[in-house]
Design an enzyme around this catalytic site. Sequence first.
Site, PDB file in Angstrom:
ATOM      1  N   HIS A  85       0.712  -0.307 -10.412  1.00  0.00           N
ATOM      2  CA  HIS A  85      -0.200  -1.102  -9.576  1.00  0.00           C
ATOM      3  C   HIS A  85      -0.595  -2.405 -10.289  1.00  0.00           C
ATOM      4  O   HIS A  85      -1.774  -2.721 -10.469  1.00  0.00           O
ATOM      5  CB  HIS A  85      -1.447  -0.302  -9.204  1.00  0.00           C
ATOM      6  CG  HIS A  85      -2.111  -0.811  -7.952  1.00  0.00           C
ATOM      7  ND1 HIS A  85      -2.774   0.002  -7.070  1.00  0.00           N
ATOM      8  CD2 HIS A  85      -2.215  -2.064  -7.433  1.00  0.00           C
ATOM      9  CE1 HIS A  85      -3.259  -0.702  -6.065  1.00  0.00           C
ATOM     10  NE2 HIS A  85      -2.917  -1.971  -6.266  1.00  0.00           N
ATOM     11  N   ARG A 102       0.855  -1.185   0.000  1.00  0.00           N
ATOM     12  CA  ARG A 102       0.000   0.000   0.000  1.00  0.00           C
ATOM     13  C   ARG A 102       0.893   1.237   0.000  1.00  0.00           C
ATOM     14  O   ARG A 102       1.895   1.297   0.727  1.00  0.00           O
ATOM     15  CB  ARG A 102      -0.930   0.008   1.225  1.00  0.00           C
ATOM     16  CG  ARG A 102      -2.031  -1.048   1.165  1.00  0.00           C
ATOM     17  CD  ARG A 102      -3.068  -0.667   0.110  1.00  0.00           C
ATOM     18  NE  ARG A 102      -4.111  -1.678  -0.067  1.00  0.00           N
ATOM     19  CZ  ARG A 102      -4.105  -2.588  -1.036  1.00  0.00           C
ATOM     20  NH1 ARG A 102      -3.088  -2.645  -1.882  1.00  0.00           N
ATOM     21  NH2 ARG A 102      -5.105  -3.436  -1.161  1.00  0.00           N
TER      22      ARG A 102
END
Length: 310
Positions: A273, A225
């Site tokens: 991502h 994250r």
Amino acid sequence: MTVNVLFAGRDAQWPIYEPTLRTAFANAGVVADLRMEFAPGEVDYIVYAPSGKLSDLTPYTRCKAVLGLWAGVEQIITNPTLTQPYTRMVDQGLTEGMVEWVAGHVLRYHLDMDMDICRTDREWQVHIPPLARNRTVGVLGLGELGSVCAQALAGLNFNVQGWSRSAKSIAGVACHFGEVGLRDVLAQAEILVLLLPKTAATENVLNADTVALLPKGSRILNPGRGPLIDDEALLTALGTGQVGHATLDVFREEPLPRNHPYWAHPNVTVTPHIASETRPDTASEVIAENIRRSEAGEPLLHLVDKARGY
């Protein structure tokens, strides 16, 4: 009995997920009416993607569970209208994707592949890296994804030091926990992998103080994250050489703004991502199995503890 399943994702996801969900429901013996629109009071289950339009869950009074398509939960778990049980996505395809991304980039760092393949001076210089058994990899976060990544790296013969907030036991991995354990892992980690969830307790876990504990020149991988890293602290550490290189797949703001310093930094690799995308076919199987379990009175898989945030 037919259950009404609302697909609450982006419009573009519907033609991708509709056939895989219908196949998974049929294989699991779940008779479902699957749609993108229902009257809220008719919905039994919600298949939820944070990128979709649904934000107010208050009207869904009949809903038995909200079934997430993402591994991350930070965009939904603090939603005050979420009163239903929430399950996060843990599926084999997602797990395998993460293991492959982490193992690939750890090996890239371990073997100094960037140095070996990017030379432009045409000089024949032989570089012999240490064996994996002589390289220490730290893994912060030993949940579903962290534990399998740590085991995979141990299987490649790396000296793997893992850390989690609570005590864990994983074959082949030296497991640490608590504040002292975190410092112990950081002090050894030549390559550090961040796979913690985003919570109030994990935000900025890598900051000026903790980065200073790493061996000088350590490399960092963050497929977890974005908020796990204090960006200014990392940029400073990259500038001094305390951190040799960072490969970052997640960021506080996504897509990463075009003017962000990470883009131009010579010792930062940005990936968009992609470390572990949800695979519709395997994710649909997890969704179908959880609905089957719920209808059979069995406990849900991957249920999120709202108090802990993961």
